[in-house]
Design an enzyme around this catalytic site. Sequence first.
Site: not given
Length: 129
Positions: A86, A55
Site C-alpha cells: 500500500c 511489509e
Amino acid sequence: MDDTELLDRARAAVDRSYAPYSEYRVGAALETADGTVFTGCNVENANYSNSVHAEELALSKAVEAGHRSFSRIAVSSEKRDGVTPCGMCRQSLVEFCEADLRVVCEGDPPAVYTLGELIPETISMEHLQ
C-alpha cells in the site's frame, strides 16, 4: 534464492497473519543486500490505526537487526490476488530502499515492479533537509 523462493517465504508468513477484522491476510519477505530474509505478516487491531502491515513488520525486524540495505521484497496474500504494498508501506520502504528495489507480487507469473515504479515521487530525507 530466486523470486519464487522469496515469494514462498512471503506465502508462509501469510499463515502467521492475525486479521480477524478485514480477513485479508498478507505476508511479506524482505531480502537484505547480504541475502538475509526477514518476514512479516499483518497484525490487526480493533483500533485499525494500530494495525501493522506485513511489509512494515519485515522492514522493522530487519532494521532492528542492523540492516539498512535491501535488494528485494515479495508480497503475498491469502487470496493470491496480486496485492502490492500500500502507499504507506511504499513510503516506509523508501526510507531505507533505493528506487530500484525489486518488488515481487503474486501472479501467474509473478508480477515484478521496482519501488520507483510503484511510488515515483516520494517524501525523502533530501526533501526535509
